[in-house]
Design an enzyme around this catalytic site. Structure first.
Site, short mmCIF file in Angstrom:
data_model
loop_
_atom_site.label_atom_id
_atom_site.label_comp_id
_atom_site.label_asym_id
_atom_site.label_seq_id
_atom_site.Cartn_x
_atom_site.Cartn_y
_atom_site.Cartn_z
NE ARG A 48 -33.79 24.29 -2.54
CZ ARG A 48 -32.78 24.81 -3.25
NH1 ARG A 48 -32.31 25.99 -2.97
NH2 ARG A 48 -32.24 24.12 -4.24
CE1 TYR B 156 -29.02 23.57 -6.21
CE2 TYR B 156 -29.72 24.32 -8.39
CZ TYR B 156 -30.00 24.09 -7.05
OH TYR B 156 -31.25 24.38 -6.57
CG HIS C 253 -34.96 28.89 -5.30
ND1 HIS C 253 -34.91 29.50 -4.06
CD2 HIS C 253 -35.40 29.82 -6.18
CE1 HIS C 253 -35.31 30.77 -4.21
NE2 HIS C 253 -35.61 30.99 -5.46
#
Lengths: 416, 349
Positions: free
Chosen positions: A301, A314, A305
């Site tokens: 990805r 993160y 998100h």
């Protein structure tokens, strides 16, 4: 019904390599698992022969005009999907969409698998499968209403053979099993309806995070038990919001299949050709009584998100950069140029088409008006429901007082 | 043709008729095939209709419900058996987020005619998780219809109506009454039958309206007989449908009696009694002679078998409620709607 390439009839399916449990820290992702994944076009755009998989690609390897057109369409699908994704992200930034879950980086996994399907197949997806929807025949303007917040679905599932987006993680995998059980029941009730190329099949899309959901495990159990024609297509994009796939599983996701009693295949999800081949093989197996398959498409990805997420909190820039080097579109484009299928002129046409589709998406999105207030009461039940009708009427009467109040005051406003 | 059947056999007859009428009806559940279900409700159906239509599932209730959603998506009419009430919660997402919302989610493109049969309520001395009354969870969920049967004829007819309904229906079976016998015609013409969502007056009366459903209808009828011995005329209403609730039928009764008692096994807090009492108070406040009274299960986890007689309203507690709504006993201090505890037992016993 959507355009499809069908699947060339072949027998066996390649199995996942023996992936062993690795000693890793919990923060490490499993990106190196791609080293065990099946791959036909590598990150440098070099095509590697594979006796198992190449049997499923005789049409695209033929060296004919049709083969070139097929390959160009795969390329065009991916470019268009990325362009749409960029446009939708921009629309969110401009306040036209409430939210958008980008597919950036996952174009090959989605296009390769979707192009393997037939028109009578059915898809139960998650909410990031915009490229699958496009291939199935969903129009660009139908993609955005959900994310604009005007409806919970943008299209009629039966006209495109694809359920509308599922937000609850993993829930749709069970729907695929039920639908597939219905396909088997149909075939038993009317054996003459099944052609030489077998029954319809069902493909359900979910992510690496969903692999931890009970529903997904239950779906794998049920599908294996009843030998249902379902493909479990897991896009392992390495991240479930901020949680790395290592948190979901210490072993390759495809390796779980054996425990459920079905084949598991780990494929390089950024290699559209390999994805097309393994999905065709799995579909053929499903259609002809071979039961379900778990495909793990290892991808990444590249974006957040959703547009509400900030992945810099993160994950490291180096990790993202390493995956950028394995970009699905650049890789496939490089190979197409090597074999003479793609040149500057074709590239320009593909980009123009993608721009046009993006413009269609933007125009459709902006033209979408808010539904009337009383629509909240519609389609709650399929059969008459006097109590809800009364509730609607009461609210309508209340809204009418607002309109009257506004009229009295000589102002605009009132019922929205 | 009418025959004497237990409630469980009547359910079986209703399923058999529904499957014969519609080839898209499929049964899914645990132990429903060869065994015929732990209560034998599906006895003989797999033999008659085959394993493709009467399907033994793996032991996973969410899986069963999710599979039913997919089958209905494909055009089938699944009837799911949840083995016991307390086992349904693991399927909650598939019922509440999927089944109940799919028609709305798809703007009406997809209809999911799924029936969920659940044996409910206590009084059978069972182990934990086998005696629950979860109706409020489902009645609270838009998109679902919820029904509860209390006699063998309704067992057959309402089950057929639920299966024929294009909406998802949660169908509660009072397991304590599975052996209740009655005259049943499993083949009644559904076009002539009373609508599934209509409440029914099962005993006429003038002084008090007593509303209940499922396993407690029988107890309420016994209470009406006992009250009549004291000269009190109790009208008993079997709600039958818990969502929607036929408030009009209750209202019409309360306008005559002026007094309402609602009885259910489920906990009182945010239970159906609260909804009915509030709605009736809103609709005919000026006709009420007393505040509505609720006689319900306590707000506790369902107790072990040796204590369940304190949880399930019985004849005495119902009569106590009737007395209280008539002002025949003192309401304990600190209570606004009357107590359902044993502090006023003895009255009417």
């Amino acid at each position: 019904m959507p355009d499809t390439m069908g699947d060339a009839p072949r027998e066996d399916l390649p199995q996942a390599g023996a992936t062993t449990v690795r000693e890793t820290s919990t923060n490490e992702t499993t990106q190196e698992q791609t080293d065990t994944a099946v791959r036909l076009v590598d990150a440098k755009g070099v095509r590697h022969p594979d006796p198992e998989l190449d049997r499923w690609l005789t049409d695209v390897d033929a060296g004919t005009d049709e083969a070139d057109a097929t390959l160009l369409r795969l390329y065009s699908d991916m470019v268009t999907a990325r362009r749409l994704d960029t446009e939708a992200t921009a629309l969110q930034r401009q306040g036209e969409l409430a939210l958008w879950p980008p597919l950036l980086g996952q174009e090959a996994a989605q296009v390769g698998s979707a192009r393997a399907m037939r028109g009578d197949d059915f898809v139960f997806s998650s909410y990031r499968e915009h490229a699958v929807a496009l291939v199935r025949g969903v129009t660009p303007a139908q993609l955005t209403p959900v994310w604009r917040g005007v409806t919970a679905s943008g299209w009629d599932p039966y006209t495109v053979g694809m359920a509308t987006p599922q937000v609850i993680i993993g829930a749709q995998t069970l729907h695929a099993v039920g639908y597939g059980l219905g396909v088997l029941a149909d075939a038993e009730r009317d054996p003459g309806s099944v052609g030489d190329d077998g029954t319809a099949a069902v493909v359900t899309y979910f992510g690496d995070g969903a692999i931890s959901q009970g529903d997904v495990s239950e779906a794998l159990v049920f599908a294996a038990t009843w030998s249902v024609p379902v493909i479990f297509f897991c896009q392992n994009n390495q991240w479930a919001i901020s949680e790395p796939v290592r948190l979901q599983s210490p072993v390759a996701l495809a390796d779980r299949a054996a425990g459920f009693g079905m084949p598991g295949v780990q494929v390089d999800g950024n290699d559209v050709l390999a994805v097309l081949a393994v999905t065709r093989a799995a579909l053929h197996r499903a259609r002809t009584g071979g039961g379900p398959t778990l495909i793990e498409a290892v991808t990444y990805r590249m974006g957040p998100h959703t547009t509400a997420d900030d992945p810099t909190r993160y994950r490291d820039a180096e990790e993202v950069a390493s995956w950028a080097d394995r970009d699905p579109i650049e890789r496939f484009g490089a190979w197409l140029r090597t074999r003479g299928t793609l040149d500057d002129e074709a590239e320009r046409r593909v980009r123009e088409e993608a721009d046009a589709v993006a413009a269609e998406l933007r125009a459709g999105c902006i033209a979408t008006e808010d539904p009337p207030a009383l629509q909240v009461f519609e389609n709650v039940y399929a059969t008459p429901h006097a109590a809800l009708d009364a509730e609607r009427d009461t609210y309508a009467a209340y809204l009418a007082t607002l309109v009257a109040d506004a009229a009295d005051a000589g102002t605009h406003g009132g019922a929205r | 043709m009418t025959q004497t059947l237990t409630l469980a056999k009547a359910l079986n007859a209703g399923l058999r008729r529904a499957m014969a009428d519609d080839p898209t009806v499929m049964l899914l559940g645990e132990d429903i095939g060869r065994l015929g279900g732990v209560y034998r409700v599906t006895d003989g159906l797999q033999e008659q209709f085959g394993p493709r239509r009467v399907v033994d599932t793996p032991l996973a209730e969410s899986g069963i419900l999710g599979t039913a959603v997919g089958l209905a998506y494909r055009g089938y009419r699944p009837v799911v058996e949840i083995q016991f009430d307390g086992f349904v919660y693991v399927a909650f997402d598939q019922i509440v987020s999927q089944l109940a919302k799919m028609h709305k989610r798809t703007e009406g493109a997809v209809t999911l005619p799924v029936t969920i049969r659940i044996p409910v309520a206590g009084g059978i001395g069972a182990a934990e998780h086998h005696s629950e009354s979860p109706e409020a969870y489902f009645a609270h969920t838009a998109g679902l219809r919820v029904v509860s049967v209390a006699n063998p004829q309704d067992a057959a007819t309402v089950l057929r109506q639920a299966i024929a309904c294009d909406d998802p229906v949660v169908f509660f079976e009072p397991k304590r009454r599975y052996h209740l016998k009655g005259e049943v015609d499993p083949d009644v013409d559904l076009t002539l039958a009373e609508p599934m969502d209509a409440a029914r007056v099962v005993a006429p009366g003038d002084d008090v309206t007593l509303v209940t459903f499922g396993s407690l209808v029988g107890t309420a009828l016994d209470a009406a007989v006992a009250a009549s011995d004291e000269g009190i005329s109790v009208e008993v209403i079997d709600l039958r449908s818990l969502s929607p609730i036929d408030h009009a039928r209750v209202e019409a009764s309360v306008r005559r009696t002026g007094r309402l008692v609602v009885v259910h096994e489920g906990p009182r807090h945010v239970g159906l009694g609260a909804e009915i009492a509030a709605t009736i108070t809103e609709r005919c406040f000026e006709f009420l002679e007393a505040a509505p009274v609720r006689v319900t299960g306590h707000d506790v986890p369902y107790p072990p078998a040796r204590l369940e007689s304190h949880q399930v309203p019985d004849l005495d507690r119902i009569l106590d409620g009737v007395d209280r709504v008539l002002g025949r006993v003192a309401v304990p201090a600190g209570s606004t709607t009357g107590s359902t505890t044993g502090s006023t037992t003895g009255v009417g016993a």
